[in-house]
Design a protein around this motif. Structure first.
Motif, PDB file in Angstrom:
ATOM      1  N   TYR A   1      15.575  -3.820  10.863  1.00  0.00           N
ATOM      2  CA  TYR A   1      14.690  -2.942  11.641  1.00  0.00           C
ATOM      3  C   TYR A   1      13.258  -2.930  11.111  1.00  0.00           C
ATOM      4  N   PHE A   2      12.987  -3.652  10.037  1.00  0.00           N
ATOM      5  CA  PHE A   2      11.672  -3.580   9.394  1.00  0.00           C
ATOM      6  C   PHE A   2      11.039  -4.957   9.233  1.00  0.00           C
ATOM      7  N   HIS A   3       9.722  -4.981   9.245  1.00  0.00           N
ATOM      8  CA  HIS A   3       8.992  -6.230   9.037  1.00  0.00           C
ATOM      9  C   HIS A   3       7.614  -5.907   8.486  1.00  0.00           C
ATOM     10  N   GLY A   4       7.021  -6.886   7.822  1.00  0.00           N
ATOM     11  CA  GLY A   4       5.672  -6.705   7.309  1.00  0.00           C
ATOM     12  C   GLY A   4       4.660  -6.687   8.446  1.00  0.00           C
ATOM     13  N   CYS A   5       3.662  -5.824   8.330  1.00  0.00           N
ATOM     14  CA  CYS A   5       2.612  -5.748   9.352  1.00  0.00           C
ATOM     15  C   CYS A   5       1.278  -5.495   8.651  1.00  0.00           C
ATOM     16  N   SER A   6       0.481  -6.532   8.504  1.00  0.00           N
ATOM     17  CA  SER A   6      -0.756  -6.403   7.725  1.00  0.00           C
ATOM     18  C   SER A   6      -2.005  -6.816   8.487  1.00  0.00           C
TER      19      SER A   6
ATOM     20  N   GLY B   1       4.060   5.928  -0.188  1.00  0.00           N
ATOM     21  CA  GLY B   1       2.968   6.372  -1.051  1.00  0.00           C
ATOM     22  C   GLY B   1       3.378   6.632  -2.483  1.00  0.00           C
ATOM     23  N   ARG B   2       4.680   6.627  -2.755  1.00  0.00           N
ATOM     24  CA  ARG B   2       5.129   6.870  -4.127  1.00  0.00           C
ATOM     25  C   ARG B   2       5.043   5.586  -4.948  1.00  0.00           C
ATOM     26  N   GLY B   3       4.685   5.738  -6.202  1.00  0.00           N
ATOM     27  CA  GLY B   3       4.621   4.578  -7.074  1.00  0.00           C
ATOM     28  C   GLY B   3       3.383   3.730  -6.833  1.00  0.00           C
ATOM     29  N   GLU B   4       3.427   2.519  -7.337  1.00  0.00           N
ATOM     30  CA  GLU B   4       2.275   1.614  -7.283  1.00  0.00           C
ATOM     31  C   GLU B   4       2.336   0.792  -5.997  1.00  0.00           C
ATOM     32  N   PHE B   5       1.201   0.609  -5.354  1.00  0.00           N
ATOM     33  CA  PHE B   5       1.177   0.015  -4.016  1.00  0.00           C
ATOM     34  C   PHE B   5       1.754  -1.398  -3.983  1.00  0.00           C
ATOM     35  N   HIS B   6       1.495  -2.187  -5.004  1.00  0.00           N
ATOM     36  CA  HIS B   6       2.007  -3.555  -5.008  1.00  0.00           C
ATOM     37  C   HIS B   6       3.539  -3.574  -5.031  1.00  0.00           C
ATOM     38  N   GLU B   7       4.149  -2.503  -5.513  1.00  0.00           N
ATOM     39  CA  GLU B   7       5.599  -2.400  -5.544  1.00  0.00           C
ATOM     40  C   GLU B   7       6.146  -1.775  -4.264  1.00  0.00           C
ATOM     41  N   ASN B   8       5.395  -0.873  -3.685  1.00  0.00           N
ATOM     42  CA  ASN B   8       5.847  -0.158  -2.493  1.00  0.00           C
ATOM     43  C   ASN B   8       4.738  -0.154  -1.435  1.00  0.00           C
ATOM     44  N   PRO B   9       4.515  -1.302  -0.762  1.00  0.00           N
ATOM     45  CA  PRO B   9       3.404  -1.418   0.199  1.00  0.00           C
ATOM     46  C   PRO B   9       3.750  -0.788   1.555  1.00  0.00           C
ATOM     47  N   SER B  10       4.033   0.504   1.552  1.00  0.00           N
ATOM     48  CA  SER B  10       4.558   1.171   2.746  1.00  0.00           C
ATOM     49  C   SER B  10       3.602   1.095   3.937  1.00  0.00           C
ATOM     50  N   THR B  11       2.296   1.046   3.688  1.00  0.00           N
ATOM     51  CA  THR B  11       1.325   0.947   4.778  1.00  0.00           C
ATOM     52  C   THR B  11       1.518  -0.346   5.566  1.00  0.00           C
ATOM     53  N   CYS B  12       2.046  -1.361   4.902  1.00  0.00           N
ATOM     54  CA  CYS B  12       2.185  -2.680   5.519  1.00  0.00           C
ATOM     55  C   CYS B  12       3.599  -2.973   5.992  1.00  0.00           C
ATOM     56  N   ILE B  13       4.450  -1.978   6.049  1.00  0.00           N
ATOM     57  CA  ILE B  13       5.813  -2.185   6.518  1.00  0.00           C
ATOM     58  C   ILE B  13       6.041  -1.350   7.767  1.00  0.00           C
ATOM     59  N   CYS B  14       6.388  -2.012   8.852  1.00  0.00           N
ATOM     60  CA  CYS B  14       6.569  -1.341  10.128  1.00  0.00           C
ATOM     61  C   CYS B  14       8.011  -1.443  10.589  1.00  0.00           C
ATOM     62  N   GLU B  15       8.365  -0.513  11.459  1.00  0.00           N
ATOM     63  CA  GLU B  15       9.735  -0.441  11.943  1.00  0.00           C
ATOM     64  C   GLU B  15       9.827  -0.895  13.398  1.00  0.00           C
ATOM     65  N   ASP B  16      10.865  -1.623  13.684  1.00  0.00           N
ATOM     66  CA  ASP B  16      11.128  -2.058  15.060  1.00  0.00           C
ATOM     67  C   ASP B  16      11.948  -0.967  15.746  1.00  0.00           C
ATOM     68  N   LEU B  17      11.255  -0.014  16.314  1.00  0.00           N
ATOM     69  CA  LEU B  17      11.927   1.126  16.941  1.00  0.00           C
ATOM     70  C   LEU B  17      12.800   0.698  18.116  1.00  0.00           C
ATOM     71  N   GLU B  18      12.320  -0.292  18.847  1.00  0.00           N
ATOM     72  CA  GLU B  18      13.055  -0.746  20.035  1.00  0.00           C
ATOM     73  C   GLU B  18      14.446  -1.238  19.660  1.00  0.00           C
ATOM     74  N   ALA B  19      14.517  -2.093  18.628  1.00  0.00           N
ATOM     75  CA  ALA B  19      15.805  -2.619  18.188  1.00  0.00           C
ATOM     76  C   ALA B  19      16.678  -1.500  17.631  1.00  0.00           C
ATOM     77  N   LYS B  20      16.051  -0.584  16.906  1.00  0.00           N
ATOM     78  CA  LYS B  20      16.809   0.517  16.304  1.00  0.00           C
ATOM     79  C   LYS B  20      17.420   1.413  17.372  1.00  0.00           C
TER      80      LYS B  20
END
Length: 582
Positions: A93-98, A480-499
């Protein structure tokens, strides 16, 4: 007759009177000796539980560890159970989006003429990678042209490779051409290359910090070089700058074709051996153990050897090994990593690729792990010497090969919280949430220590319980928790349609509407999640590999003062130095 009986009775009574004091004396002596043996310190100054722990380490892997260990026997053989160990069902359900938003101005309009930024990275390959990524963003903030970063050739790693020998420089420049203008060297002035003004910015410097500190110097000097450029940019930035970080790290930074070709060859060879494989970043080298201040039962020899290495960091406090271990600040031993994986359900048939330097204790230390997982590999065992010659004299190139194999593995297991572990964890999240396992060292410590007092089934059940929230699930770490290079949450998007089609019911770290799934106009609308969210984080500190770890004003830094749960707290102490290990 009566006289004879009286003499015999008197004789027996006398014997008894002599015997009772003798027995009492012997009893007292035995009790006294037992008390002395209990109170006396063991050899080499080990505490009792350290001796016990050392015996456990020596006799693990299904063998008896003294009398208590009879019930604890690791199953011989065994195949891997398919209970989602090789991946998460939720990852699809997730993919990178940058991609940049429409508000992100193109480089030609953002760049101010005659304003040049240079950076000098610090540390090993992955620490330098963070510096390169942040340098691009810093150049964007400063409206400056970036000069291809200069790699660190002087610190602990002593690798003379330049940028072009590690990364594809032409791809780097062309891929980012719409974001930041990048050139290979400073322009000439009067026939000579410009001389940059050298300075340093604080840790976690914000965009305003760059504007206030660096722009005035750029206006006067035109060219500025920022030194020791690692973690010199704030962890939290606006959405477009965070997405730029992701474009640099996950797309623009490609290894050279020579490194990629060899890396792909190693991955193919692992795939030929097995459909799935685990990559383990063991990080049990002498320097890591010395810095951690942890103790692993090796007696005076271990204390002497690691103590000598520890002297490299002159400002480190005297450590309390028991306390460090209890708080989860010590890497697991190779055997403990193996026991954790077996308890999670990975059978002895699994193939493991180990990314590691020199393991402290050598083959003796690795033996228990190899007994648990006989299919044990490294780049040295699946490649011949001739193939590795172009890389073996260069630590960064060898690290790049390990990075590629770990990145392509089905499961990545990290035994530390260093740069390579964080960078790979973030990358694997971005590219499909591939399984990444982090030991919950704080909870596992007491379990390993007392494992001889329980059955294997009970031990395995507790390991699985403790590892919930540490298995690399998509909704495991709060946005937003931890260091961004480890948890790049801003760049991870969810495929709501598939979900929605599949009726999934969990909430994700980032919610993006299906029409924006490529990230062009995505918003960072993060929500709290409920599944296996873990507030616990691995808490390893990282060695300062700089040979002279001081600030410009001579202030020495003590790495042990930092809590790594929320990564570097240098936003609160921006002037402190910390060079992180790979």
């Amino acid at each position: 007759m009566a006289a004879s009986q009286r003499r015999r009775h008197h004789s027996i009574g006398g014997f008894r009177r002599c015997l009772i004091p003798a027995i009492s004396a012997v009893t007292i002596t035995v009790v006294f000796l037992c008390m002395l043996s209990f109170l006396a310190p063991p050899l080499d100054g080990e505490s009792l539980h350290q001796v016990r722990h050392r015996l456990f380490l020596k006799n693990g892997g299904g063998e008896r560890a003294g009398v208590d260990a009879e019930a604890f026997r690791v199953p011989i053989g065994g195949k891997t159970s398919e209970r989602g160990l090789w991946g998460s069902k939720k990852s699809r359900y997730f993919h990178g989006c940058s991609n940049a938003t429409s508000k992100f101005i193109k480089a030609e309009k953002n760049t101010v003429a005659n304003r040049f930024l240079m950076i000098a990275t610090s540390g090993g390959l992955n620490q330098q990678r963070t510096g390169i990524t942040d340098a691009v963003v810093a150049a964007r903030i400063l409206n400056a042209t970036l000069v291809v970063p200069k790699l660190d050739a002087k610190s602990f790693w002593k690798d003379a490779s330049d940028f072009t020998q590690i990364f594809d420089v032409d791809w780097f420049i062309s891929f980012l051409s719409k974001d930041v203008k990048i050139i290979k060297e400073l322009p000439r002035k009067g026939g000579k290359i410009m001389t940059p003004y050298t300075m340093r910015v604080p840790r976690k410097c914000t965009p305003r910090c760059y504007q206030n500190r660096v722009v005035p110097v750029l206006l006067k000097k035109r060219a500025v070089q920022l030194t020791k450029f690692d973690y010199r940019l704030a962890n939290k930035l606006d959405t477009d700058l965070q997405k730029l970080r992701c474009r640099v790290n996950y797309h623009a930074l490609k290894f050279t074709e020579q490194i990629q070709e060899m890396g792909r060859k190693l991955v193919r060879r692992m795939r030929m051996k097995s459909r799935h494989f685990i990559a383990l970043h063991l990080r049990f080298e002498p320097d890591m153990l010395a810095f951690s201040g942890c103790y692993y039962g090796g007696g005076e020899k271990e204390r002497r050897e690691l103590g000598a290495i520890r002297k490299r960091w002159k400002t480190l406090h005297t450590s309390n090994p028991d306390k460090e271990r209890r708080h989860g600040k010590c890497p697991l031993t190779p055997e403990e990593v193996g026991l954790m994986l077996r308890a999670l359900g990975f059978g002895s048939d699994v193939h493991i690729y180990v990314a590691s330097g020199e393991v402290y204790g050598g083959e003796e230390t690795l033996a228990p792990l190899k007994r648990l997982f006989p299919n044990f590999h490294s780049k040295d065992t699946i490649a011949n010497n001739d193939e590795l010659v172009p890389f073996s004299s260069f630590s960064s190139r060898m690290a790049a090969l390990d990075f590629m194999v770990c990145d392509e593995s089905d499961v990545f297991v990290t035994n530390n919280n260093g740069n390579m572990a964080r960078m790979l964890a973030g990358r694997r999240r971005y590219f499909g949430h591939k399984r990444t396992i982090r030991p919950n060292a704080k909870k596992l410590y007491s379990l390993f220590l007392n494992r001889a007092n329980m059955s294997w089934e009970a031990f395995a059940s507790k390991v699985r319980t403790h590892q919930k929230g540490f298995m690399g699930e998509p909704n495991e770490v709060r946005p937003g928790r931890g260091e961004f290079h480890e948890n790049p949450s801003t760049c991870i998007c969810e495929d709501l349609e598939a979900k929605l089609k599949e009726g999934a019911s969990f909430r994700s770290p980032a919610i993006v509407s299906p029409k924006n799934r490529k990230g062009d106009e995505s918003k960072d609308t993060s929500e709290p999640v409920d599944d296996q969210m873990s507030d616990e984080e691995p808490d390893w500190s990282n060695p300062d590999y700089d040979e002279n770890p001081t600030e410009p004003h001579g202030k020495l830094y003590n790495p042990s003062d930092f809590d790594y749960n929320l990564f570097l707290k240098s936003e609160e102490h921006p002037e402190l130095e910390e060079i992180l290990s790979d």
